[in-house]
Design a protein around this motif. Structure first.
Motif, mmCIF file in Angstrom:
data_model
loop_
_atom_site.group_PDB
_atom_site.id
_atom_site.type_symbol
_atom_site.label_atom_id
_atom_site.label_comp_id
_atom_site.label_asym_id
_atom_site.label_seq_id
_atom_site.Cartn_x
_atom_site.Cartn_y
_atom_site.Cartn_z
ATOM 1 N N LYS A 28 34.076 3.584 107.542
ATOM 2 C CA LYS A 28 34.638 4.927 107.653
ATOM 3 C C LYS A 28 35.411 5.256 106.383
ATOM 4 O O LYS A 28 36.188 4.438 105.891
ATOM 5 C CB LYS A 28 35.585 5.022 108.847
ATOM 6 N N ASN A 29 35.189 6.452 105.861
ATOM 7 C CA ASN A 29 35.936 6.947 104.705
ATOM 8 C C ASN A 29 35.748 6.086 103.455
ATOM 9 O O ASN A 29 36.707 5.661 102.825
ATOM 10 C CB ASN A 29 37.419 7.080 105.029
ATOM 11 N N TYR A 30 34.512 5.836 103.091
ATOM 12 C CA TYR A 30 34.197 5.065 101.885
ATOM 13 C C TYR A 30 33.465 5.930 100.871
ATOM 14 O O TYR A 30 32.718 6.837 101.229
ATOM 15 C CB TYR A 30 33.308 3.859 102.221
ATOM 16 N N ILE A 31 33.684 5.612 99.600
ATOM 17 C CA ILE A 31 32.924 6.197 98.505
ATOM 18 C C ILE A 31 32.089 5.076 97.905
ATOM 19 O O ILE A 31 32.613 3.993 97.608
ATOM 20 C CB ILE A 31 33.848 6.804 97.435
ATOM 21 N N LEU A 32 30.808 5.317 97.741
ATOM 22 C CA LEU A 32 29.886 4.331 97.179
ATOM 23 C C LEU A 32 29.424 4.806 95.812
ATOM 24 O O LEU A 32 29.050 5.964 95.653
ATOM 25 C CB LEU A 32 28.673 4.139 98.094
ATOM 26 N N TRP A 44 25.940 -2.239 93.435
ATOM 27 C CA TRP A 44 26.745 -1.161 93.996
ATOM 28 C C TRP A 44 28.128 -1.689 94.364
ATOM 29 O O TRP A 44 28.355 -2.892 94.475
ATOM 30 C CB TRP A 44 26.089 -0.556 95.236
ATOM 31 N N GLN A 45 29.031 -0.749 94.529
ATOM 32 C CA GLN A 45 30.363 -1.057 95.041
ATOM 33 C C GLN A 45 30.833 0.143 95.844
ATOM 34 O O GLN A 45 30.463 1.286 95.542
ATOM 35 C CB GLN A 45 31.352 -1.349 93.920
ATOM 36 N N MET A 46 31.648 -0.111 96.858
ATOM 37 C CA MET A 46 32.240 1.006 97.587
ATOM 38 C C MET A 46 33.693 0.674 97.914
ATOM 39 O O MET A 46 34.078 -0.486 97.984
ATOM 40 C CB MET A 46 31.450 1.362 98.833
ATOM 41 N N ARG A 47 34.459 1.757 98.060
ATOM 42 C CA ARG A 47 35.890 1.607 98.312
ATOM 43 C C ARG A 47 36.327 2.587 99.378
ATOM 44 O O ARG A 47 35.912 3.737 99.391
ATOM 45 C CB ARG A 47 36.680 1.876 97.044
ATOM 46 N N HIS A 55 34.062 -3.188 99.046
ATOM 47 C CA HIS A 55 32.873 -3.950 99.420
ATOM 48 C C HIS A 55 31.922 -3.836 98.238
ATOM 49 O O HIS A 55 31.720 -2.745 97.702
ATOM 50 C CB HIS A 55 32.211 -3.384 100.681
ATOM 51 N N SER A 56 31.345 -4.961 97.854
ATOM 52 C CA SER A 56 30.459 -4.981 96.688
ATOM 53 C C SER A 56 29.214 -5.790 96.988
ATOM 54 O O SER A 56 29.243 -6.711 97.799
ATOM 55 C CB SER A 56 31.164 -5.632 95.488
ATOM 56 N N SER A 57 28.160 -5.480 96.251
ATOM 57 C CA SER A 57 26.971 -6.319 96.351
ATOM 58 C C SER A 57 27.265 -7.648 95.669
ATOM 59 O O SER A 57 28.188 -7.755 94.854
ATOM 60 C CB SER A 57 25.775 -5.630 95.704
ATOM 61 N N LYS A 58 26.479 -8.657 95.975
ATOM 62 C CA LYS A 58 26.704 -9.986 95.415
ATOM 63 C C LYS A 58 26.424 -10.049 93.916
ATOM 64 O O LYS A 58 26.873 -10.964 93.238
ATOM 65 C CB LYS A 58 25.861 -11.016 96.159
ATOM 66 N N THR A 59 25.699 -9.067 93.398
ATOM 67 C CA THR A 59 25.323 -9.101 91.983
ATOM 68 C C THR A 59 26.286 -8.327 91.079
ATOM 69 O O THR A 59 26.054 -8.251 89.879
ATOM 70 C CB THR A 59 23.914 -8.501 91.798
#
Length: 176
Positions: A28-32, A44-47, A55-59
């Motif tokens: 909820k309420n994230y920007i990717l 990618w990353q999102m906050r 939250h981020s991808s492993k790469t």
């Protein structure tokens, strides 16, 4: 979109960086923000806009955010996070400073992959711009870079994304 408004993200940012608003049962309420390298989507990353939860991808540690824009630029400024990059790049674009690029590692400790990407960019000047909490992690890698890194440390409690337009002007007078 309300999430973007809360973080002072304008339509031009959404289009340029291909930003997405995430608001579902899991997040909820994230920007990717997608991460491109040589014009290919690689990570990618999102906050959260409500907390400092990421939250981020492993790469993610393999890439530099905004790398493609930094190719062939004389001066590169590296910042810690996406919102720092967004704020500084907005200033650089408004002031038409064409030979300056802003990049970000998007992680607290820069990786050896990211260091190699910076070396490959081979800028005339590399400026590390951080708040007092983050600069030491990046300072440790200075010896691994084949260039002289200039450090600009902001006052305690200031992030690059919190600078006023006036403070930005003063900063850029000092560093360029």
């Amino acid at each position: 979109k309300p999430l973007f408004f809360e973080k002072h993200i304008r339509k031009e940012h959404i289009q340029k960086y291909n930003l997405h608003s995430i608001n579902n049962s899991t997040f909820k309420n994230y920007i990717l923000w997608p991460i491109y390298f040589k014009n290919k989507l690689v990570s990618w990353q999102m906050r959260s806009t409500k907390t400092k939860r990421y939250h981020s991808s492993k790469t993610i540690a393999k890439y530099i955010y905004n790398y493609d824009n930094a190719v062939n630029k004389n001066t590169i400024i590296i910042v810690e996070g996406f919102f720092d990059l967004l704020r500084l790049e907005t200033y650089v674009n408004k002031k038409n400073l064409k030979n300056i690029a802003i990049i970000s590692g998007l992680i607290k400790r820069i990786s050896t992959h990211q260091i190699q990407h910076i070396i490959n960019l081979n800028p005339e000047r590399l400026i590390a711009l951080f708040d007092r909490d983050s600069w030491f992690d990046y300072y440790k890698v200075q010896n691994q870079l084949n260039s002289n890194v200039e450090f600009e440390i902001l006052p305690k409690g200031k992030d690059p994304n919190m600078l006023t337009w006036k403070e930005m002007g003063e900063l850029f007078k000092r560093i360029i």
